[in-house]
Design a protein around this motif. Structure first.
Motif, mmCIF file in Angstrom:
data_model
loop_
_atom_site.group_PDB
_atom_site.id
_atom_site.type_symbol
_atom_site.label_atom_id
_atom_site.label_comp_id
_atom_site.label_asym_id
_atom_site.label_seq_id
_atom_site.Cartn_x
_atom_site.Cartn_y
_atom_site.Cartn_z
ATOM 1 N N ASP A 279 0.834 -1.212 0.000
ATOM 2 C CA ASP A 279 0.000 0.000 0.000
ATOM 3 C C ASP A 279 0.863 1.254 0.000
ATOM 4 O OD1 ASP A 279 -2.641 -0.723 -0.188
ATOM 5 O OD2 ASP A 279 -2.884 -1.051 1.950
ATOM 6 N N GLY A 313 -9.727 0.796 9.311
ATOM 7 C CA GLY A 313 -8.420 1.246 8.864
ATOM 8 C C GLY A 313 -7.484 1.425 10.046
ATOM 9 N N THR A 315 -3.757 3.414 10.751
ATOM 10 C CA THR A 315 -2.596 4.182 10.309
ATOM 11 C C THR A 315 -1.688 4.385 11.511
ATOM 12 O OG1 THR A 315 -1.809 6.287 9.381
ATOM 13 C CG2 THR A 315 -3.924 6.341 10.563
ATOM 14 N N ARG A 354 -7.490 -2.760 7.149
ATOM 15 C CA ARG A 354 -6.600 -2.177 6.141
ATOM 16 C C ARG A 354 -5.509 -1.411 6.878
ATOM 17 N NH1 ARG A 354 -7.327 0.024 0.878
ATOM 18 N NH2 ARG A 354 -5.253 0.629 0.121
ATOM 19 N N ASN A 368 -3.183 9.145 4.703
ATOM 20 C CA ASN A 368 -3.696 7.780 4.853
ATOM 21 C C ASN A 368 -5.187 7.778 5.167
ATOM 22 O OD1 ASN A 368 -1.162 6.765 4.375
ATOM 23 N ND2 ASN A 368 -0.735 6.209 6.497
ATOM 24 N N LYS A 371 -7.226 8.512 2.159
ATOM 25 C CA LYS A 371 -7.368 7.327 1.308
ATOM 26 C C LYS A 371 -8.386 6.354 1.903
ATOM 27 C CE LYS A 371 -2.758 7.272 -0.811
ATOM 28 N NZ LYS A 371 -1.478 6.519 -0.940
ATOM 29 N N LEU A 372 -8.275 6.137 3.196
ATOM 30 C CA LEU A 372 -9.194 5.210 3.852
ATOM 31 C C LEU A 372 -10.637 5.703 3.762
ATOM 32 C CD1 LEU A 372 -7.042 4.429 7.023
ATOM 33 C CD2 LEU A 372 -7.636 2.794 5.223
ATOM 34 N N SER A 373 -10.821 7.013 3.819
ATOM 35 C CA SER A 373 -12.183 7.565 3.798
ATOM 36 C C SER A 373 -12.894 7.283 2.481
ATOM 37 C CB SER A 373 -12.149 9.078 4.057
ATOM 38 O OG SER A 373 -11.595 9.771 2.953
ATOM 39 N N LEU A 378 -15.899 1.645 4.987
ATOM 40 C CA LEU A 378 -15.100 1.998 6.164
ATOM 41 C C LEU A 378 -16.014 2.299 7.348
ATOM 42 C CD1 LEU A 378 -12.106 2.714 7.111
ATOM 43 C CD2 LEU A 378 -12.798 5.097 6.753
ATOM 44 N N VAL A 381 -11.417 4.206 11.969
ATOM 45 C CA VAL A 381 -9.966 4.227 11.780
ATOM 46 C C VAL A 381 -9.317 4.166 13.151
ATOM 47 C CG1 VAL A 381 -7.978 5.630 11.090
ATOM 48 C CG2 VAL A 381 -9.970 5.472 9.590
#
Length: 625
Positions: A279, A313, A315, A354, A368, A371-373, A378, A381
């Motif tokens: 990723d 997610g 990060t 992720r 990050n 991107k996850l949003s 989702l 996070v």
């Protein structure tokens, strides 16, 4: 033609065959002389010669071309290819052709990818799982992807020239290395390494390329002959490599080196733990190359993408100052999700995770989360350790209505943030509570207290909490000293602390900065006791500064310990995790507070989803509150 391998290798055999076939097919009008074993210079020198037109043909490792074409790092992505066949189809297909095409602008004509085999791990202890790399110094070739791979597993990657690797292993400068079998056998690394793990974790491809001007100057029939012959020899070269590898394994086995082959379950563990690196480097390699490759790889490795399943997610920092914290949080999260899914998941769906690396840099955390949003399913996070990264994205998660799960960061303002409704949920310490606790312990040692703080938002949060706690007791700090991240010495700050007359130090800093503090205190013979926040946990502090603790008394706060008195449920959870990770039941768990808090947050999220009866993020937030 130049390359870096010795005459007994499959690469040289194929290069010689190519030269002979071209001579035969062109009736002697094209004669190719092959120079093996870096006779013409190093890889870098040969690449420069080929670009300048001083060398007609080169066989070069993909990593050595990455200075010109960063996408050539593609083959170094860990555990990307599940088999040689998958690698060959990707490199011979559209993704590989896109990579070769990128060489055009540098004056090279890429023709084919040849194989030097898959890379394997060697060390002086068994390497069966990612955690086995913890604390090891590992020799690598210079590569950001490879460095990140080993950092994320707790190792210290050290770039060392290939021809100096044997000496470095023998002298104990490094504990292990990665290379294909041809290198391990050819350089006799088995003489200075007791264990070989057949991991097949990265494909070491070589690019056969021509100087573009020299190639284009040839008559078209000759150009076609060169390309066609190279492609005809490519599968033969790969077959010869696989044949030679069996011989190399016999040589290594006869030396007494213990050989272990990763089981599919252990390989999957590596694959899952290191998937975030793919990723992280997708933007460098290119979406078009990665998307095409993944479509092909999917035929060889079945992956349930679960496109409609809810995604959590993560990060966190896996590769910079606090990689152990990132691993602990990831392990707690993924273990909890595994248990949740075993028990039926949520709303008849499986939770997915992720993982993304932010290296502890706030701007990367924001990128990050952005991107996850964009993942439609989702649901939340989870953040990493560093408070500054969490504070930097509070506006983003509230704008996108993303529940933010905080298993470590303790800055007071993270949760007391002024947002209504509040999407930040923490299971961890809070600086406003930690300050009085640490001050009370410091005052048991001396009423003259100095503050030594990292110069960022988390440090400022601790200054506020600690100073207020001292004021409440009619005291004030003797001095407040700030250390910038990335500084090379803490001696100036420690000198000020000595001059202040302080009798104890309150410390709030990341592991690397804390190491500087301890080394600096030893350097100036300052042996004041330290009472520390939990920032020292989650990095290389213990393995680096541990020997200094006999000289400097240390007390620190930790919100959970797997060695403390545990209840039956806690023991059951930890032992199940140890079993899953193939650990001994007596093994300690790395950064246990990060693991425990991430586990608990995931379980709370699952309960909230069930209570909400919905995967809508605002509904989940309301249920969590």
């Amino acid at each position: 033609m130049g390359h870096n391998l010795n005459p007994g290798t499959a690469m040289h055999w194929a290069a010689s065959l190519f030269a002979n076939e071209i001579y035969r097919k062109t009736h002697g009008r094209i004669s190719i002389e092959v120079f093996p074993n870096q006779e013409l210079g190093t890889d870098q020198e040969m690449v420069e010669m080929a670009i300048a037109g001083n060398l007609d043909i080169i066989l070069t490792p993909t990593a050595k071309l990455s200075a010109y074409v960063p996408a050539m790092q593609f083959a170094d992505l860990p555990f990307l290819f599940p088999s040689p066949e998958a690698a060959y189809e990707v490199l011979d297909g559209e993704p590989g052709q896109r990579l070769l095409k990128k060489l055009d602008e540098f004056g090279l004509k890429g023709i084919a990818f040849w194989s030097n085999g898959f890379k394997q791990f060697t060390a002086n202890r068994p390497i069966l799982r990612p955690d086995d790399f913890q604390g090891l110094n590992i020799r690598i070739m210079k590569s950001r992807i490879i460095a990140d791979q080993f950092k994320s597993m707790g190792a210290n990657p050290i770039p060392i020239d290939f021809h100096k690797t044997y000496q470095a292993l023998g002298d104990g400068i490094v504990d292990g290395q990665e290379n294909p079998l041809v290198a391990i056998a050819g350089m006799k690394f088995y003489e200075v390494q007791s264990h070989l793990t057949i991991s097949n974790h990265a494909f070491l491809g070589y690019v056969l390329s021509f100087n573009q001007k020299r190639f284009q100057a040839l008559p078209e029939p000759f150009r076609k002959t060169l390309v066609a012959t190279a492609k005809q020899i490519t599968p033969l070269q790969r077959m010869e490599t696989e044949k030679k590898e069996k011989e190399y394994l016999d040589i290594i086995r006869q030396s007494g080196c213990k050989i272990t082959v990763l089981t599919s379950a252990r390989e999957k563990q590596f694959f899952m733990d290191l998937a975030f690196i793919t990723d992280k480097y997708t933007d460098v390699i290119g979406d078009n190359i990665m998307d095409g490759a993944q479509k092909i790889i999917g035929k060889y490795r079945w992956v349930d993408h679960g496109n409609n399943d809810p995604v959590i997610g993560l990060t966190a920092d896996f590769t910079m100052s606090s990689p152990a914290s990132g691993r602990a949080i990831r392990n707690g999260l993924t273990f909890a999700v595994n248990q949740i899914n075993k028990n039926g998941g949520v709303l008849e769906k499986k939770l997915r995770v992720r993982v993304m690396d932010d290296s502890g840099i706030p701007s990367r955390t924001r990128a990050n989360i952005e991107k996850l949003s964009r993942i439609p399913s989702l649901v939340a996070v989870m953040s990493g350790k560093i408070s500054a990264t969490v504070l930097a994205c509070l506006d983003l998660v509230h704008r996108e209505h993303i529940p933010l799960l905080i298993p470590w960061s303790s800055a007071t303002a993270i949760v007391e943030n002024g947002y209504n409704p509040n999407y930040a949920f923490r299971v961890s310490l809070r600086d406003r509570d930690v300050g009085p606790f640490l001050v009370s312990h410091a005052l048991e040692k001396s009423n003259k207290v100095a503050l030594l703080l990292i110069n960022n938002e988390w440090g400022k949060s601790n200054e506020s909490a600690m100073t207020r706690a001292l004021f409440d007791r009619g005291l004030r700090p003797e001095t407040v000293q700030w250390i910038n991240m990335g500084t090379i010495s803490a001696i100036p700050q420690l000198t000020q602390i000595r001059q202040s007359g302080a009798g104890v130090i309150l410390l709030a800093a990341d592991p690397e900065t804390s190491i500087l503090a301890f080394k600096g205190m030893t350097g100036i013979d300052l042996s004041l006791p330290i009472v520390s926040h939990h920032g020292i946990i989650g990095g290389r502090f213990w393995q680096t500064a541990g020997p200094l603790l006999s000289k400097i008394p240390l007390t620190f706060i930790q919100s959970f310990s797997d060695t403390a008195r545990l209840n039956t449920r806690q023991k059951e959870i930890l032992n199940n995790y140890r079993t899953l990770r193939a650990m001994n039941l007596a093994d300690t768990i790395m950064a246990p507070s990060g693991f425990a808090h991430a586990h608990d947050l995931a379980q709370l999220l699952a309960l909230a989803i069930k209570a909400a009866g919905s995967l809508n993020r605002p509904d989940i937030r309301n249920a969590m509150e």
